[in-house]
Design an enzyme around this catalytic site. Structure first.
Site, short mmCIF file in Angstrom:
data_model
loop_
_atom_site.label_atom_id
_atom_site.label_comp_id
_atom_site.label_asym_id
_atom_site.label_seq_id
_atom_site.Cartn_x
_atom_site.Cartn_y
_atom_site.Cartn_z
N TYR A 110 49.11 -6.68 -25.58
CA TYR A 110 47.89 -6.25 -26.28
C TYR A 110 46.75 -7.15 -25.84
O TYR A 110 46.92 -8.36 -25.71
CB TYR A 110 48.08 -6.37 -27.79
N GLU A 198 39.25 -2.67 -26.12
CA GLU A 198 40.65 -2.90 -26.47
C GLU A 198 41.58 -2.19 -25.49
O GLU A 198 41.38 -1.01 -25.19
CB GLU A 198 40.92 -2.37 -27.89
#
Ligand code: GDP
Ligand code: MN
Length: 388
Positions: A110, A198
């Site tokens: 992530y 993101e």
């Protein structure tokens, strides 16, 4: 402003972040054409393009081994609204698909950049626990998320991404790729005035490449005036029609879950009004600041927006006329009601500049209005009326 995954990936690619080869399709047959164009043989991933996360678990991301599977996945996705945990129960229509060449994943990481107002800096967050549920990781095992701060005036320095690479335990041969990627993401974040960049998952592929498999980029609305290229990426089909209408009239409008529509001038009074409704046991349906310089046209359209919301069971107009004149406001309300009618109770608390003319306009209109000059009394009254 949110943009689609395919748009975010195109942007990221120009900032040297690796993404899978892929293109957008607007129909199942086009999805097959694109699959063939992207790579001669599968597998492929077909992905619904909607401004909501959680597509994987909701059937909005399909791994396909053959072009026949691509066609079937595309048909299925486009046939009904996609409901994910972020869309609400009605879901959103799927009109665009991203078709990409699938990669073999060794590990899902992530990585995201957000703005931290407390330190006035950009925070780069990264975790080994990539994939679908980063919120859960943040809540249950926050120590698994590593963070570094980047001064927006200085930009990113190589040592910072190296710290993150070590924290993540990345193999040495990936460090240079990681550094290039973080540098690209930071540059994008600063140059395009983003509030979020993101990548989840950021994949380590089985042939040792770092690749963005999913991407979310949000741009600060207040900076759009200097990014015409980004402004063009706006997709109105992803927005609530009420929000679009409010934006068209330059209204400061935020949709909420309650059933009392509020029309107020000044953000402070609007907040106080919502508090008073809550204290009286009700729930506001919106925040609406018509502003100081609102014209009666704006008031009329704002009022129509409130009435058009099916959940609104009563309206509370709370105005303290300063720059905003009470008669201008009353004119707007009367016009709106004359045009579209009013079947729900309306409580008006009016004070300030030109209040007498304003009250007269409302009285002469013969509308069924409950008028009072006390704010607390007005709030109690509207809450009582919607409960009747
Ligand atoms: P989201 O659920 O809306 O966040 O959609 P994502 O784009 O993140 O996709 C969900 C999941 O699909 C990812 O976490 C991956 O596990 C999987 N996925 C996406 N692309 C690929 C791919 O190219 N290959 C493989 N094997 N899995 C993929
Ligand atoms: Mn994702």
């Amino acid at each position: 402003m949110k943009i689609h995954e395919y748009q975010a990936k195109e942007l990221l690619a120009t900032y040297k972040v690796q993404v899978q080869p892929g293109l957008v399709a607007y129909s199942p047959s086009q999805a097959v054409d694109i699959a063939n164009k992207v790579t001669h043989e599968g597998p492929w991933v077909v992905k619904a393009q909607v401004h909501a996360g959680g597509r994987g678990k909701a059937g909005g991301v399909k791994f396909c081994k053959t072009t026949q599977e691509v066609k079937e996945a595309a048909e299925k996705m486009m046939s009904k609204p996609l409901v994910t945990h972020q869309t609400g129960p009605d879901g959103v229509d799927v009109t665009k698909l991203l078709v990409v060449k699938a990669v073999d994943i060794a590990h899902e990481l992530y990585c995201a950049l957000v703005l931290d107002r407390k330190t006035s800096s950009i925070v780069i967050m990264a975790s080994r626990e990539g994939g679908m549920e980063i919120e859960e990781v943040a809540e249950k095992t926050p120590d698994k998320i590593f963070k570094i701060c980047v001064d927006p005036a200085m930009g990113h320095s190589a040592y910072q991404s190296r710290i993150l690479a070590y924290d993540l335990g990345l193999p040495k041969e990936l460090h240079a790729q990681f550094e290039t990627m973080i540098q690209g993401m930071t540059k994008l974040f600063i140059e395009k005035d983003c509030s979020l960049v993101e990548i989840n998952p950021l994949a380590i592929t089985t042939d040792n490449q770092l690749m963005a498999l999913d991407a979310k980029v949000t741009i600060d609305d207040n900076a759009l005036f200097r990014h015409f290229d980004i402004k063009e990426l706006f997709d109105p089909s992803q927005e609530d029609p009420i929000d679009l209408e409010a934006a068209k009239w330059n209204l400061n409008y935020i949709h909420l879950d309650g059933n009392i529509g509020c029309m107020v001038n000044g953000a402070g009074l609007a907040m106080a009004t919502m508090d008073m409704i809550k204290m009286a046991g009700g729930e506001p349906a919106n925040f609406l600041d018509v502003g100081g310089g609102a014209s009666s046209d704006m008031v009329r359209e704002a009022f129509k927006i409130l009435i058009s919301d099916k959940k609104v069971k009563g309206i509370f107009v709370n105005i303290f006329g300063g720059i905003m004149k009470c008669d201008v406001l009353a004119k707007g309300i009367v016009e709106a009601v004359t045009q579209v009618g009013l079947k729900i109770p309306l409580v008006v608390r009016l004070e300030g500049t030109n209040v007498e003319q304003g009250r007269k306009l409302l009285n002469d209109s013969k509308l069924n209005i409950f008028a009072t000059s006390d704010m607390g009394e007005a709030a109690t009254l509207i809450v009582k009326k919607v409960m009747e």
